[in-house]
Enzyme design. Structure first.
Site, PDB file in Angstrom:
ATOM      1  N   ASP A   1      63.922  33.594  93.317  1.00 33.95           N
ATOM      2  CA  ASP A   1      65.342  33.267  93.168  1.00 33.95           C
ATOM      3  C   ASP A   1      66.221  34.437  93.603  1.00 33.95           C
ATOM      4  OD1 ASP A   1      64.639  30.811  92.030  1.00 33.95           O
ATOM      5  OD2 ASP A   1      64.613  31.656  90.012  1.00 33.95           O
TER       6      ASP A   1
ATOM      7  N   ARG B   1      69.386  36.521 100.287  1.00 35.53           N
ATOM      8  CA  ARG B   1      69.338  35.914 101.615  1.00 35.53           C
ATOM      9  C   ARG B   1      70.623  35.144 101.906  1.00 35.53           C
ATOM     10  NH1 ARG B   1      68.479  31.233 102.812  1.00 35.53           N
ATOM     11  NH2 ARG B   1      67.576  30.272 104.603  1.00 35.53           N
TER      12      ARG B   1
ATOM     13  N   HIS C   1      69.777  42.904  86.968  1.00 34.76           N
ATOM     14  CA  HIS C   1      68.466  42.833  86.328  1.00 34.76           C
ATOM     15  C   HIS C   1      68.566  43.425  84.926  1.00 34.76           C
ATOM     16  CE1 HIS C   1      66.279  42.607  90.435  1.00 34.76           C
ATOM     17  NE2 HIS C   1      66.335  41.411  89.878  1.00 34.76           N
TER      18      HIS C   1
ATOM     19  N   ASP D   1      71.082  32.474  89.205  1.00 36.59           N
ATOM     20  CA  ASP D   1      71.035  33.028  90.566  1.00 36.59           C
ATOM     21  C   ASP D   1      71.282  31.915  91.584  1.00 36.59           C
ATOM     22  OD1 ASP D   1      70.338  35.540  89.536  1.00 36.59           O
ATOM     23  OD2 ASP D   1      68.189  35.158  89.745  1.00 36.59           O
TER      24      ASP D   1
ATOM     25  N   HIS E   1      61.125  35.983  88.395  1.00 35.07           N
ATOM     26  CA  HIS E   1      61.890  35.024  89.209  1.00 35.07           C
ATOM     27  C   HIS E   1      62.333  35.671  90.525  1.00 35.07           C
ATOM     28  CE1 HIS E   1      64.979  37.233  87.076  1.00 35.07           C
ATOM     29  NE2 HIS E   1      65.892  36.746  87.878  1.00 35.07           N
TER      30      HIS E   1
ATOM     31  N   ASP F   1      67.059  46.345  89.805  1.00 32.65           N
ATOM     32  CA  ASP F   1      66.099  47.304  89.254  1.00 32.65           C
ATOM     33  C   ASP F   1      64.871  47.293  90.159  1.00 32.65           C
ATOM     34  OD1 ASP F   1      64.299  48.855  87.841  1.00 32.65           O
ATOM     35  OD2 ASP F   1      64.045  47.401  86.218  1.00 32.65           O
TER      36      ASP F   1
ATOM     37  N   LYS G   1      71.745  45.864  83.277  1.00 34.50           N
ATOM     38  CA  LYS G   1      72.877  45.140  82.685  1.00 34.50           C
ATOM     39  C   LYS G   1      73.900  46.089  82.067  1.00 34.50           C
ATOM     40  CE  LYS G   1      70.370  40.842  81.951  1.00 34.50           C
ATOM     41  NZ  LYS G   1      70.730  40.297  83.231  1.00 34.50           N
TER      42      LYS G   1
ATOM     43  N   GLY H   1      74.358  34.525  83.029  1.00 33.98           N
ATOM     44  CA  GLY H   1      74.576  34.459  81.586  1.00 33.98           C
ATOM     45  C   GLY H   1      74.588  35.752  80.810  1.00 33.98           C
TER      46      GLY H   1
ATOM     47  N   THR I   1      74.271  38.912  81.845  1.00 32.86           N
ATOM     48  CA  THR I   1      75.127  39.928  82.477  1.00 32.86           C
ATOM     49  C   THR I   1      76.580  39.659  82.114  1.00 32.86           C
ATOM     50  OG1 THR I   1      73.577  40.214  84.314  1.00 32.86           O
ATOM     51  CG2 THR I   1      75.842  40.947  84.672  1.00 32.86           C
TER      52      THR I   1
ATOM     53  N   GLY J   1      69.932  34.136  84.954  1.00 37.57           N
ATOM     54  CA  GLY J   1      69.319  34.155  86.285  1.00 37.57           C
ATOM     55  C   GLY J   1      68.046  33.342  86.395  1.00 37.57           C
TER      56      GLY J   1
END
Length: 125
Positions: free
Chosen positions: A94, A100, A11, A64, A91, A84, A15, A38, A40, A59
Site C-alpha cells: 500500500d 507511486r 509510519h 493509504d 502493508h 521509517d 508519527k 487515522g 497520524t 494506513g
C-alpha cells in the site's frame, strides 16, 4: 485562489516527528485543507488542536489507498509522508502504491522533515 490540500501520513516510528513538524509549522500549514491517515491525524490533532484535520482510515486499513484515490482524482496538492526506513512494514504494498501515485500524478512529496520544510518554504512564495 483555491485552497491547497495537504495529505499527512507517517509510519509508526515517525508519527511523533510528524506531529512535532506540524506544530513547528502550524501557521504555515493552517491555510491548507488537511487530510491524514487515522493515527497520524489523531497525533497531529492532539498536538495542534486548533487545526482542522480530516482523518481517514488507518494506513493498513485503507487510509493509504484513500489518499492515493484522492491524488488520482486531483484532490491532493502535496503529500508529507514521513517514512521509517529502518522498520519492516506489513502493508508495504500500500505504501509503495501511494508513493507511486504521487510520482505518476507529479504531486510534491516529502518523505522526511527536511524536504517537508523546503516544500513549506516554497508555498510561502
Amino acid at each position: 485562489m483555491k485552497q491547497l490540500t495537504l495529505a499527512l501520513v507517517a509510519h509508526d516510528a515517525k508519527k511523533d516527528d510528524m506531529a512535532d513538524f506540524v506544530a513547528m509549522y502550524e501557521d504555515d500549514i493552517r491555510p491548507f485543507a488537511l487530510f491524514a491517515t487515522g493515527t497520524t491525524g489523531g497525533r497531529v490533532m492532539e498536538r495542534c488542536p486548533s487545526l482542522s484535520v480530516t482523518r481517514l482510515k488507518s494506513g493498513p486499513l485503507g487510509g493509504d489507498q484513500q489518499i492515493g484515490a484522492m491524488i488520482a482524482e486531483g484532490k491532493i496538492d502535496a503529500l508529507f509522508f514521513f517514512v521509517d526506513p529502518l522498520s519492516p512494514h506489513p502493508h508495504d504494498v500500500d505504501v509503495k502504491a501511494l508513493m507511486r501515485l504521487a510520482l505518476v500524478y507529479n504531486i510534491p512529496m516529502a518523505l522526511n522533515p527536511a524536504t517537508a520544510e523546503r516544500l513549506i518554504e516554497s508555498f510561502r512564495d
